[in-house]
Design a protein around this motif. Structure first.
Motif, short mmCIF file in Angstrom:
data_model
loop_
_atom_site.label_atom_id
_atom_site.label_comp_id
_atom_site.label_asym_id
_atom_site.label_seq_id
_atom_site.Cartn_x
_atom_site.Cartn_y
_atom_site.Cartn_z
N ALA A 112 50.33 51.28 33.60
CA ALA A 112 50.37 52.11 34.82
C ALA A 112 51.42 51.63 35.81
CB ALA A 112 48.99 52.13 35.47
N GLY A 113 52.14 50.55 35.48
CA GLY A 113 53.22 50.10 36.32
C GLY A 113 52.93 48.91 37.20
N LEU A 114 51.75 48.29 37.05
CA LEU A 114 51.42 47.12 37.87
C LEU A 114 51.90 45.84 37.20
CD1 LEU A 114 47.76 47.97 38.96
CD2 LEU A 114 49.90 48.52 40.12
N VAL A 115 52.33 44.89 38.00
CA VAL A 115 52.63 43.56 37.49
C VAL A 115 51.31 42.89 37.17
CG1 VAL A 115 53.66 41.32 38.01
CG2 VAL A 115 54.74 43.42 38.86
N THR A 116 51.13 42.47 35.92
CA THR A 116 49.84 41.92 35.49
C THR A 116 50.05 40.64 34.69
OG1 THR A 116 49.81 43.18 33.42
CG2 THR A 116 48.81 44.23 35.34
N SER A 117 48.96 39.88 34.57
CA SER A 117 48.99 38.66 33.77
C SER A 117 47.61 38.43 33.18
CB SER A 117 49.39 37.46 34.62
OG SER A 117 49.39 36.27 33.86
N LYS A 118 47.58 37.98 31.92
CA LYS A 118 46.33 37.63 31.26
C LYS A 118 46.16 36.12 31.37
CE LYS A 118 46.85 41.41 27.92
NZ LYS A 118 47.04 41.77 26.50
N GLU A 129 47.99 50.61 45.65
CA GLU A 129 48.08 49.91 44.38
C GLU A 129 46.69 49.58 43.81
OE1 GLU A 129 50.33 45.93 42.84
OE2 GLU A 129 51.41 47.39 44.03
N MET A 130 45.72 49.38 44.71
CA MET A 130 44.37 49.12 44.26
C MET A 130 43.76 50.35 43.62
SD MET A 130 44.30 46.00 44.84
CE MET A 130 42.67 45.82 44.14
N GLU A 131 44.21 51.53 44.06
CA GLU A 131 43.77 52.76 43.41
C GLU A 131 44.27 52.81 41.97
OE1 GLU A 131 44.13 56.41 45.49
OE2 GLU A 131 44.10 55.48 47.49
N VAL A 132 45.51 52.39 41.76
CA VAL A 132 46.06 52.35 40.40
C VAL A 132 45.27 51.37 39.54
CG1 VAL A 132 48.12 51.88 39.03
CG2 VAL A 132 48.35 52.98 41.27
N LEU A 133 44.95 50.20 40.10
CA LEU A 133 44.17 49.21 39.35
C LEU A 133 42.78 49.73 39.04
CD1 LEU A 133 44.07 46.32 38.18
CD2 LEU A 133 43.21 45.57 40.41
N GLY A 134 42.17 50.45 39.97
CA GLY A 134 40.85 51.02 39.72
C GLY A 134 40.88 52.04 38.59
N ALA A 172 41.69 42.93 51.15
CA ALA A 172 42.03 42.41 49.83
C ALA A 172 41.93 43.47 48.74
CB ALA A 172 41.12 41.23 49.49
N GLY A 173 41.33 44.62 49.04
CA GLY A 173 41.40 45.75 48.12
C GLY A 173 40.22 45.96 47.20
N SER A 174 39.21 45.09 47.23
CA SER A 174 38.12 45.21 46.26
C SER A 174 37.37 46.53 46.40
CB SER A 174 37.14 44.04 46.41
OG SER A 174 37.80 42.80 46.29
N LEU A 175 37.07 46.95 47.64
CA LEU A 175 36.33 48.19 47.83
C LEU A 175 37.15 49.40 47.38
CD1 LEU A 175 33.91 49.78 48.84
CD2 LEU A 175 34.87 49.67 51.16
N THR A 176 38.43 49.41 47.71
CA THR A 176 39.29 50.52 47.27
C THR A 176 39.36 50.57 45.75
OG1 THR A 176 40.59 50.33 49.30
CG2 THR A 176 41.60 51.51 47.46
N TRP A 177 39.52 49.41 45.11
CA TRP A 177 39.51 49.35 43.64
C TRP A 177 38.22 49.94 43.07
CZ3 TRP A 177 35.73 46.14 41.33
CH2 TRP A 177 35.79 46.05 39.93
N LEU A 178 37.09 49.59 43.67
CA LEU A 178 35.79 50.07 43.18
C LEU A 178 35.70 51.59 43.25
CD1 LEU A 178 32.78 49.59 42.38
CD2 LEU A 178 32.30 49.43 44.83
N LEU A 179 36.02 52.16 44.42
CA LEU A 179 35.88 53.60 44.59
C LEU A 179 36.85 54.37 43.70
CD1 LEU A 179 35.38 53.79 48.47
CD2 LEU A 179 33.64 53.68 46.66
N ALA A 180 38.06 53.83 43.50
CA ALA A 180 39.01 54.47 42.60
C ALA A 180 38.53 54.40 41.15
CB ALA A 180 40.38 53.82 42.73
N ALA A 181 37.95 53.26 40.77
CA ALA A 181 37.43 53.14 39.40
C ALA A 181 36.30 54.13 39.16
CB ALA A 181 36.94 51.71 39.15
N LEU A 182 35.52 54.43 40.19
CA LEU A 182 34.45 55.42 40.09
C LEU A 182 35.00 56.84 40.11
CD1 LEU A 182 31.83 53.79 42.48
CD2 LEU A 182 31.59 54.06 40.01
N ASP A 183 36.31 56.98 40.31
CA ASP A 183 36.99 58.27 40.35
C ASP A 183 36.57 59.11 41.56
OD1 ASP A 183 38.89 60.06 39.46
OD2 ASP A 183 37.56 61.06 38.02
N TRP A 184 36.38 58.42 42.69
CA TRP A 184 36.13 59.07 43.97
C TRP A 184 34.98 60.09 43.89
CZ3 TRP A 184 38.66 56.05 47.04
CH2 TRP A 184 39.89 55.51 46.64
#
Length: 323
Positions: free
Chosen positions: A140-146, A192-197, A280-292
């Motif tokens: 999705a275009g995010l810089v990520t690391s495992k 960006e947290m929406e993209v991660l969600g 820090a984005g945790s709440l936004t990530w959560l709501l985006a993962a739930l698909d609003w």
């Protein structure tokens, strides 16, 4: 995350083959069964006196602890395969990291409150899901690391949310870092947290998991700088200010009425007024993962810890509301 560290976000992705679903025909429906705002102040674990934590207490912060007790009761009914947590104190300056270590274990010490939190942890990671989340986020275009470093020390916010939600630690977990560039770059936003969600949701669907998500954020986050002689002295516990309390309640009123998009739209105002940890984005990530979802959240409890506002909140998507 600052745009200098962000790749162009794409809407499409390469398909990842989902594993065959093995098990009985009564296997619970896969997907995100619920999401929780699950704050992590170390005081809550300290007050519970679990065997993993060295310090001993006489109690305190009961309303929030009772809210977590209700969360645990509901979690048992949901029967998730995995808990996925995003926490603000695993800070990564470049990119979003996913813990892919199979069995992180050790001692986590809270740096500001080491007299309250010295916790011996031993957790099991759902490595397949962790790697898939990282892959979907990268696509999705995010810089990520495992993260694969066996000796990784897990932060207290991740441990706090996971312990309070499931103190038996019998459910595999996935933990995500907070790319905290928003604290340093004023032009950065929560998009960006929406993209991660959304990437987290795709990974859960791809792997056929039944997941519960934990957003490990407090709300208003101005706090006392002098602690009481007895940390659990509840006569000293109250909101940092009436202003902070009012803004927390405004946010929670939106949570209780829904839809979740209205909550997300209000979050930047709340951050500006209260130094909220949701930055820090945790709440936004959560709501985006739930698909609003166009549903209200269920506020299980609200209380303060050293003056900061904390709420335990549940969102259950409509397709899982009959569980």
């Amino acid at each position: 995350m600052a745009r200098v560290f962000q790749l162009p976000v794409t809407t499409g992705r390469t398909a990842i083959a989902a594993p065959a679903v093995v098990g009985s025909t009564d296997r619970p429906r896969p997907g995100i069964a619920a999401g929780y705002l699950a704050p992590h102040p170390p005081h809550l674990i300290y007050a519970e006196n679990p065997p993993q934590n060295e310090p001993r207490s006489t109690g305190g912060w009961e309303v929030l602890r009772w809210a977590y007790a209700e969360l645990r009761r509901r979690l048992t009914r949901l029967r998730p395969d995995v808990l996925v947590v995003h926490a603000p104190h695993w800070i990564t300056m470049v990119g979003h990291h996913v813990n892919c270590v199979p069995n992180p274990r050790g001692v986590s010490v809270e740096p500001i409150f080491p007299h309250l939190f010295r916790y011996h942890y031993n957790m099991t990671t759902d490595v397949e899901l962790a790697e898939t989340i990282a892959d979907c986020a990268a696509e999705a275009g995010l810089v990520t690391s495992k993260l694969r470093e066996p000796g990784v020390r897990v932060d207290y916010a991740t441990i706090g949310a996971l312990h309070l939600a499931n103190p038996s630690w019998d459910i595999p977990v996935v933990s995500l870092s907070a790319n905290n560039n928003p604290y340093f770059y004023a032009e950065a936003a929560l998009d960006e947290m929406e993209v991660l969600g959304a990437a987290t949701r795709r990974a859960i669907e791809t792997t056929g998991r039944r997941a519960v998500l934990l957003a490990s954020n407090s709300l208003s986050h101005l706090h006392w700088d002098v602690e009481a002689d007895l940390p659990e002295d509840m006569s000293r516990e109250h909101p940092f200010s009436h202003h902070q309390y009012q803004w927390d309640i405004r946010l929670l009123d939106l949570v209780r009425t829904g839809p979740t998009r209205a909550v997300a739209d209000f979050v930047p105002q709340h951050i500006a007024q209260t130094a909220s940890e949701t930055k820090a984005g945790s709440l936004t990530w959560l709501l985006a993962a739930l698909d609003w979802p166009a549903i209200p959240g269920d506020v299980l409890g609200y209380g303060t810890i050293i003056g900061t506002g904390n709420a335990v909140v549940e969102w259950v998507p409509e397709e899982f509301s009959d569980v």
